[in-house]
Design a protein around this motif. Structure first.
Motif, PDB file in Angstrom:
ATOM      1  N   LYS A  29       7.608  13.566  -0.002  1.00 43.61           N
ATOM      2  CA  LYS A  29       6.468  14.025  -0.524  1.00 43.61           C
ATOM      3  C   LYS A  29       6.585  15.070  -1.921  1.00 43.61           C
ATOM      4  CE  LYS A  29       4.416  16.209   2.871  1.00 43.61           C
ATOM      5  NZ  LYS A  29       4.058  17.220   4.249  1.00 43.61           N
ATOM      6  N   SER A  56       2.524  10.799  -2.765  1.00 35.08           N
ATOM      7  CA  SER A  56       1.587  11.477  -2.060  1.00 35.08           C
ATOM      8  C   SER A  56       1.825  11.058  -0.782  1.00 35.08           C
ATOM      9  CB  SER A  56       0.268  11.116  -2.310  1.00 35.08           C
ATOM     10  OG  SER A  56       0.191   9.700  -2.266  1.00 35.08           O
ATOM     11  N   GLU A  57       1.555  12.077   0.367  1.00 37.68           N
ATOM     12  CA  GLU A  57       1.681  11.797   1.699  1.00 37.68           C
ATOM     13  C   GLU A  57       1.005  10.282   2.370  1.00 37.68           C
ATOM     14  OE1 GLU A  57       1.746  14.138   5.886  1.00 37.68           O
ATOM     15  OE2 GLU A  57       0.877  14.993   4.261  1.00 37.68           O
ATOM     16  N   ASP A  58      -0.073  10.058   1.707  1.00 38.53           N
ATOM     17  CA  ASP A  58      -0.594   8.777   2.044  1.00 38.53           C
ATOM     18  C   ASP A  58       0.238   7.374   1.736  1.00 38.53           C
ATOM     19  OD1 ASP A  58      -1.353   8.695  -0.414  1.00 38.53           O
ATOM     20  OD2 ASP A  58      -3.485   8.713  -0.164  1.00 38.53           O
ATOM     21  N   GLU A  59       1.332   7.688   0.759  1.00 45.80           N
ATOM     22  CA  GLU A  59       2.150   6.515   0.290  1.00 45.80           C
ATOM     23  C   GLU A  59       3.418   6.537   1.355  1.00 45.80           C
ATOM     24  OE1 GLU A  59       1.742   5.897  -4.144  1.00 45.80           O
ATOM     25  OE2 GLU A  59       1.903   8.066  -3.925  1.00 45.80           O
ATOM     26  N   LYS A  94       0.841  -1.292   0.082  1.00 53.15           N
ATOM     27  CA  LYS A  94       0.067  -0.015   0.060  1.00 53.15           C
ATOM     28  C   LYS A  94       0.883   1.474   0.194  1.00 53.15           C
ATOM     29  CE  LYS A  94      -3.775  -2.397   2.579  1.00 53.15           C
ATOM     30  NZ  LYS A  94      -4.483  -2.426   3.929  1.00 53.15           N
ATOM     31  N   HIS A  95       2.100   1.081   0.394  1.00 56.21           N
ATOM     32  CA  HIS A  95       2.727   2.351   0.519  1.00 56.21           C
ATOM     33  C   HIS A  95       4.024   2.279  -0.496  1.00 56.21           C
ATOM     34  CE1 HIS A  95       1.124   1.627   4.621  1.00 56.21           C
ATOM     35  NE2 HIS A  95       0.928   2.812   4.292  1.00 56.21           N
TER      36      HIS A  95
END
Length: 456
Positions: free
Chosen positions: A331, A335-338, A189-190
């Motif tokens: 960043k 994206s930050e959620d990665e 997911k990351h």
């Protein structure tokens, strides 16, 4: 193009080189201080890129410096060379059983990608200081007996590649350190991970000495070294509930030699292990208690034991400010959620910890792998995340730290609080943990003398 586009394009130009490097090193794994072919392969790539290499005497690895042309801090970017041993892995070497089941081939590929990208036009614009690109041997603390042999021959003093490089002065003029390691990312997911820290360790060779005899005809005339070893390990197991949870103590021995013939009482048994912990103080305390339990248990069986301790790795503390700079760099790429921010303490060990004791150091992670680390099913399934994205992160982190007169690097350096006053002070303390003891003496008068620790 804006700055991010320039850096991103510089790495994208190296995709073929990066992936080929990973593929070749995966196919030809070598364990620590044996990575001669791996090192030679990377040396040729770096030489072709125009780098001048500094190579250590007697061991694999190298480093090369890249100057920006403007004074400033020196950032060290690293990649590890060594593999593991996992005989059950389908891709292991059929002779040595070596395999890159911890992803170090991905590190080497990322290092190559960064080295090539940093040579592209415009990438060093606006930066100051210099970048040391370093290929380091022997991070995995395995084949301890082989490393002790190298030590006895005077080829190394320390078992870890980075500590040995420190001992040879290769970090004396370095100001900050970074290495990117693949990490366990269920579901992929990351892209990146920022770590908090992890355990350090002491390395142990334990040799239990008994007396051989016929196992069926005259067992009463023997002293069973295997039984003595089993009693010793059971005694250490009885200590486990006394280890504090917040100290994260780990002791996980293996018996490497347990006897020569089934019809003979074993007269020598060899054990390897670590004692891991969250601080050097906790490691030292636990190790003394473990040595006491081993010596007393062996003595109770009428056997003797040789204890050989070697300084392993210092606990790793990822520098918070440097992590913030790395987060800002990442960043700019994803994206930050990665980006996974890890807050839990890790109970593995790395010689990056030794660097973190004296220099601002971080070990971020990159995704892209599946299966168990150090296991038979470890594989890279997303080459972009595992190979390409680390190269991008290294280039962007260098940019983040060394731009604007190295403002961020200098702030990190100014606020860093080392555990030791100097690298030489750290090495001196590491040497203090070396121990060679005949820990049990069976005296002629029937008494027993135990000597299982260095008295300061």
């Amino acid at each position: 193009m804006n700055r991010n586009e320039v850096l991103n394009a510089a790495v994208e130009e190296q995709v073929q080189l990066i992936c080929k490097t990973a593929e070749v090193i995966w196919k030809y794994p070598e364990t620590g201080f044996k990575e001669w072919k791996t090192s030679a392969y990377l040396e040729q790539i770096f030489t072709d890129l125009g780098y001048e290499l500094v190579k250590p005497e007697g061991i694999p690895g190298f480093y090369a410096d890249l100057e920006t042309g403007r004074p400033g801090p020196k950032l060290c970017i690293m990649g590890e060379l060594d593999s593991l041993i996992c005989a059950e892995h389908p891709d292991c070497d059929p002779q040595t059983k070596a395999v890159h089941a911890c992803g170090h081939h991905a590190q080497a590929a990322g290092l190559v990608g960064a080295a090539a990208a940093l040579k592209e036009p415009g990438v060093l614009d606006g930066l100051c200081g210099s970048i040391r690109l370093m290929a380091v041997p022997a991070e995995e603390l395995i084949e301890v007996g082989y490393r002790e042999k190298l030590r006895a021959e005077g080829k190394i003093e320390f078992f870890g590649g980075k500590v040995e490089f420190m001992n040879r002065g290769y970090f004396e003029d370095v100001d900050l350190c970074v290495l990117i390691h693949t990490f366990d990312d269920p579901g992929l997911k990351h892209v990146y991970q920022l770590a908090h820290g992890n355990n350090g360790c002491i390395v142990k060779n334990i040799t239990v000495h008994g007396l051989a005899s016929h196992a069926g005809g005259s067992p009463d005339k023997g002293i069973n070294a295997l039984y003595a070893a089993m009693q010793a390990l059971q005694a250490v197991n009885a200590l486990r509930e006394t280890f504090r949870d917040d100290e994260h103590i780990r002791f996980h021995p293996i018996i490497t030699e347990g006897g020569q013939a089934v019809n003979a009482i074993p007269d020598e048994v060899k054990i390897e292990s670590y004692v891991r912990g969250a601080s050097l103080e906790a490691i030292d305390q636990a190790n003394r208690r473990i040595n006491r339990a081993i010596a007393a248990s062996v003595a109770a069986m009428g056997a003797t034991v040789t204890l050989q301790d070697r300084s392993g790795y210092c606990p790793m503390h990822d520098d918070e400010l440097m992590n913030e700079a790395a987060l800002a760099a990442m960043k700019r790429i994803v994206s930050e959620d990665e980006i996974l921010i890890q807050t839990q303490w890790g109970t593995g060990c790395t010689d990056m910890g030794d660097l973190s004791a004296v220099l601002p150091t971080i070990q971020p992670g990159s995704s892209g792998s599946i299966g168990a680390y150090h296991g038979k099913d470890f594989q890279i399934v997303d080459p972009e995340k595992a190979y390409i994205m680390p190269a991008k992160a290294l280039v962007f982190i260098a940019d983040e730290l060394l731009q604007n007169e190295a403002e961020k690097a200098k702030e990190i350096m100014a606020q860093f609080k080392p555990l030791y006053a100097s690298q030489q002070a750290y090495l001196a303390d590491a040497r203090r943990r070396f121990l060679d003891k005949e820990a049990v003496r069976q005296n002629a008068d029937g008494t027993i003398t135990l000597d299982f620790q260095n008295l300061e």
